[in-house]
Design a protein around this motif. Structure first.
Motif, PDB file in Angstrom:
ATOM      1  N   ASN A  97       0.896  -1.083  -0.091  1.00 24.25           N
ATOM      2  CA  ASN A  97      -0.042  -0.053   0.018  1.00 24.25           C
ATOM      3  C   ASN A  97       0.940   1.138   0.050  1.00 24.25           C
ATOM      4  O   ASN A  97       0.737   2.297  -0.608  1.00 24.25           O
ATOM      5  N   VAL A  98       2.061   1.288   0.739  1.00 22.79           N
ATOM      6  CA  VAL A  98       2.859   2.424   0.850  1.00 22.79           C
ATOM      7  C   VAL A  98       3.458   2.671  -0.514  1.00 22.79           C
ATOM      8  O   VAL A  98       3.578   3.644  -1.182  1.00 22.79           O
ATOM      9  N   LEU A  99       3.987   1.270  -1.273  1.00 22.10           N
ATOM     10  CA  LEU A  99       4.643   1.556  -2.382  1.00 22.10           C
ATOM     11  C   LEU A  99       3.733   2.108  -3.380  1.00 22.10           C
ATOM     12  O   LEU A  99       4.314   2.962  -4.686  1.00 22.10           O
ATOM     13  N   ASN A 100       2.595   1.900  -3.354  1.00 22.62           N
ATOM     14  CA  ASN A 100       1.642   2.360  -4.376  1.00 22.62           C
ATOM     15  C   ASN A 100       1.436   4.045  -4.348  1.00 22.62           C
ATOM     16  O   ASN A 100       0.925   4.739  -5.347  1.00 22.62           O
ATOM     17  N   LEU A 101       1.819   4.538  -3.217  1.00 22.82           N
ATOM     18  CA  LEU A 101       1.746   5.922  -3.088  1.00 22.82           C
ATOM     19  C   LEU A 101       2.830   6.437  -3.959  1.00 22.82           C
ATOM     20  O   LEU A 101       2.849   7.918  -4.155  1.00 22.82           O
ATOM     21  N   ILE A 149       9.314   6.767   0.334  1.00 25.25           N
ATOM     22  CA  ILE A 149      10.574   7.100   1.022  1.00 25.25           C
ATOM     23  C   ILE A 149      10.428   8.075   2.357  1.00 25.25           C
ATOM     24  O   ILE A 149      10.739   8.156   3.375  1.00 25.25           O
ATOM     25  N   ALA A 150       9.500   9.149   1.704  1.00 21.46           N
ATOM     26  CA  ALA A 150       8.901  10.231   2.823  1.00 21.46           C
ATOM     27  C   ALA A 150       8.348   9.594   4.163  1.00 21.46           C
ATOM     28  O   ALA A 150       8.610   9.911   5.184  1.00 21.46           O
ATOM     29  N   LEU A 151       7.674   8.222   3.926  1.00 21.98           N
ATOM     30  CA  LEU A 151       7.173   7.447   5.006  1.00 21.98           C
ATOM     31  C   LEU A 151       8.129   6.489   5.700  1.00 21.98           C
ATOM     32  O   LEU A 151       7.683   5.886   6.392  1.00 21.98           O
ATOM     33  N   GLY A 152       9.369   6.480   5.298  1.00 24.64           N
ATOM     34  CA  GLY A 152      10.437   5.671   5.753  1.00 24.64           C
ATOM     35  C   GLY A 152      10.621   4.445   5.232  1.00 24.64           C
ATOM     36  O   GLY A 152      11.362   3.535   5.793  1.00 24.64           O
ATOM     37  N   ALA A 153       9.866   4.218   4.171  1.00 24.37           N
ATOM     38  CA  ALA A 153       9.989   2.785   3.430  1.00 24.37           C
ATOM     39  C   ALA A 153      11.556   2.675   2.695  1.00 24.37           C
ATOM     40  O   ALA A 153      11.652   3.851   2.062  1.00 24.37           O
TER      41      ALA A 153
END
Length: 345
Positions: free
Chosen positions: A231-235, A241-245
């Motif tokens: 879900n994060v990668l889909n952003l 990266i901003a979310l720490g992934a």
């Protein structure tokens, strides 16, 4: 896990609908499973099937059910789930709605290595049977590495259009190499290769089930645990990266899982295409883009597609069989053209 008190009425309705969809798909798979046990050149009535399952059938009925039909049906369920989840991963990490292990050439790479091995060793031996998924994973992994290395730009990440075009080109090259290989094998093995390329479930005994099951049993739960990360990668790369992934690391890990699923399935199912494309799309229409629900729904949708296609292939032209890949392609090719023609959102 969210507490009930923190969920809005809309969230509750959505969750209830998603659960209903998955239960409905599961019931349809069970129904198709039962019907498939009764389908074939030699018909077994539901009563005969039930009696045979509990040990009351004749030797002929036990041979038909336990040695021929049940392994094939179980393999259909496993490869449907594996291919659909593999396609869902590829669509997620590349943000490309047309990504699919068949279209991108992953299946072709796995198949080429399998066919090279089959051309040398008889597939009836126990050791080669258990080596096939590993060899297919190697072929699929090398192909995926080539495609993604050619599609990746240092400051732009994976480019969806470039990924699709590169995959199609690599798949065409591998298909050409496969055709050259078929010209140099014996007539007996050529018959097998031709059937395999059409997408036939050729691994129809319990050895193939045991060879495939560890890959599915390990990789599917692992991918389901990565649903939040998808879900994060889909952003998009910048937001992730901003979310720490760790975007690159997570993409490689998920890609390896997708390659493992696709390669191991191709080892026993042949060149079945479009399952990884259609399954996730149908699932997304049913439950939406949230991967916690999308991934298991894709698995159920893929399993239902393959088991029904296999049943129809054995039923339509009895006593002959239509390979599963042809049945799926009859549905998948028009759907692929529809996706290409649809205006991008």
């Amino acid at each position: 896990m969210l507490q009930p008190s923190k969920m809005s009425p809309e969230d509750w309705r959505k969750q209830k609908r998603d659960i209903t969809v998955m239960i409905s798909l599961g019931l349809l798979i069970v129904m198709a499973f039962v019907l498939s046990m009764n389908t074939g050149f030699i018909r077994l009535s539901p009563l005969d099937t039930l009696r045979t399952l509990f040990g009351g059938g004749t030797a002929k009925e036990e041979l038909i059910l336990f040695d021929f039909r049940l392994p094939r049906i179980v393999i259909s369920v496993l490869i449907g789930a594996g291919l659909a989840v593999s396609g869902c991963i590829m669509q997620g990490i590349s943000r490309n709605a047309l990504a699919d292990p068949g279209i991108l050439g992953i299946n072709a790479g796995a198949g080429l290595v399998v066919l090279l091995f089959v051309a040398i060793y008889p597939t009836t031996e126990a050791a080669p049977v258990f080596m096939l998924p590993i060899l297919a994973w190697i072929g699929a992994g090398l192909t995926a590495a080539l495609i993604f290395s050619l599609s990746y730009k240092r400051h732009k990440g994976l480019l969806p259009t470039r990924l699709l075009l590169t995959g199609i080109a690599v798949a065409a090259g591998i298909s050409a190499a496969t055709i050259v290989l078929t010209l140099r094998i014996s007539p007996e093995k050529y018959q097998f290769v031709a059937t395999w390329m059409a997408g036939s479930i050729w691994g129809t005994n319990w050895n193939f089930v045991l060879a495939l099951l560890p890959f599915i049993a390990v990789l599917l739960p692992f991918v389901f645990c990565k649903a939040r990360m998808m879900n994060v990668l889909n952003l998009g790369e910048a937001n992730a990266i901003a979310l720490g992934a760790r975007v690159s690391r997570e993409q490689i890990v998920l890609l390896m899982a997708a390659v493992g699923l696709a390669g191991s399935c191709v080892a026993v199912s042949g060149g079945i295409g479009f399952v990884g494309l259609i399954g996730p799309h149908v699932a997304r229409r049913l439950v939406g883009p949230k991967h916690q629900v999308l991934l298991p729904t894709s698995a159920l949708t893929g399993s239902l597609m393959v088991i029904v296609a296999d049943m129809l292939g054995r039923l339509i032209l009895q006593p002959s069989e239509i390979p599963v890949g042809i049945i799926v392609a009859i549905i998948g090719a028009p759907y692929f053209l529809y996706l290409l023609a649809r205006p991008s959102s």
